[in-house]
Design an enzyme around this catalytic site. Structure first.
Site: not given
Ligand code: NAI
Length: 267
Positions: A162-163, A166, A195
């Site tokens: 993951y890291a 990113k 988050i």
């Molecule tokens: P989440 O799981 O709520 O949303 C992620 C979305 O990405 C989901 O709706 C999923 O269906 C979609 N997704 C996954 N694979 C996909 C693909 N191949 N094509 C299209 N959509 C796809 O997670 P969250 O927390 O909202 O994450 C959003 C971004 O924020 C991510 O990039 C995550 O790595 C990043 N992030 C989140 C943190 C947290 O603590 N929640 C912290 C730092 C970064």
């Protein structure tokens, strides 16, 4: 004076595409952009979640459409950009929020897992930047926002893949900022801390896949301790940082990584 300030953060008449918009940060970004006046186009693999996000945007009086998009497939990402321009007539903001996480030691990580994460987090962001820039080049303006993570700043055992993805997103952001600046397109990243979203809660699931309230409470306490403010974040904290980067308020900002993370990392 107040109007002048409001105007700087408004997105009236603009069109924003958000990937990963079926959940968490992507859904809230779509809602906040709509509140700021943008029409939004949402992409994700989760069609049921997309429908809920469209409803959330409409609930605040916004206009949204959705398209099933797997960001690991270049043709689907290109089609999302083309559909947005066809339907809305322009493309001003693109957020690459689709993402996935995996936990595991380097010595135990299997190749399919490494490939899966690299494809979603890195390749998906790469094709998103390319598709957005192609559409924005004709307009001579636009703002691309990638989603990185605090995990890119510091070593965390079990978070190697993951890291790594990113950290690569941060580098890609800077390269794109250099390449696209000459035609008016800004490229920045947000690197959130913890988050409260479905992804962030996967760590607190028990063996039946249910969230264990005790595990969650302990987990939140630990994560809050990593912040000098003693806070954990919610999607709105990230979406408002994105609004700054998307709007004219961020007109002079490109190639940067903005960290809504409660001070959990300060590189
Ligand atoms: P989440 O799981 O709520 O949303 C992620 C979305 O990405 C989901 O709706 C999923 O269906 C979609 N997704 C996954 N694979 C996909 C693909 N191949 N094509 C299209 N959509 C796809 O997670 P969250 O927390 O909202 O994450 C959003 C971004 O924020 C991510 O990039 C995550 O790595 C990043 N992030 C989140 C943190 C947290 O603590 N929640 C912290 C730092 C970064």
């Amino acid at each position: 004076m107040q109007d002048e300030l409001n105007q700087a953060f408004r997105l009236d008449g603009r069109v924003a595409v958000v990937t990963g918009a079926a959940s968490g940060i992507g859904r809230e970004a779509a809602r906040v952009f709509a509140l700021a006046g943008a029409r939004v186009v949402l992409g994700d693999v989760n069609e049921a979640g997309l429908a809920e996000s469209v409803a959330a945007v409409q609930a605040v009086g916004g206009e949204a459409s959705a398209r099933r998009t797997d960001v690991t497939q270049r043709a689907e990402v290109d089609a999302l950009a083309e559909a947005a321009v066809r339907a809305m007539g322009r493309l001003d903001v693109w957020v690459n929020s689709a993402g996935a996480v995996t936990y595991g030691a380097v010595l135990e990580t299997a190749e399919p897992e490494l490939d899966r994460l690299t494809n979603v987090n890195l390749k998906g962001t790469y094709w998103g930047c390319a598709a957005a820039a192609r559409a924005m080049q004709a307009q001579g303006a636009g703002s691309i926002i990638n989603v990185s993570s605090t995990g890119a700043d510091s070593a965390g055992a079990g978070l190697s893949v993951y890291a790594m993805t990113k950290a690569a997103v941060n580098t890609l952001t800077r390269t794109c900022a250099k390449e696209f600046g000459s035609f008016g397109v800004r490229v920045n990243a947000v690197a959130p801390g913890w988050i409260d979203t479905p992804m962030a809660n996967t760590r607190f699931r028990d063996s039946d896949g249910e969230i264990d309230p005790e595990l969650r409470e302990r987990g939140l306490r630990d994560r809050a301790q990593a912040s000098p403010l003693g806070l954990t974040g919610v999607p709105r904290d990230v979406a408002l940082a994105m609004l700054y980067l998307a709007s004219d308020a961020g007109r002079f900002v490109t190639g940067q990584v903005l960290r809504p993370n409660g001070g959990a990392s300060m590189p």
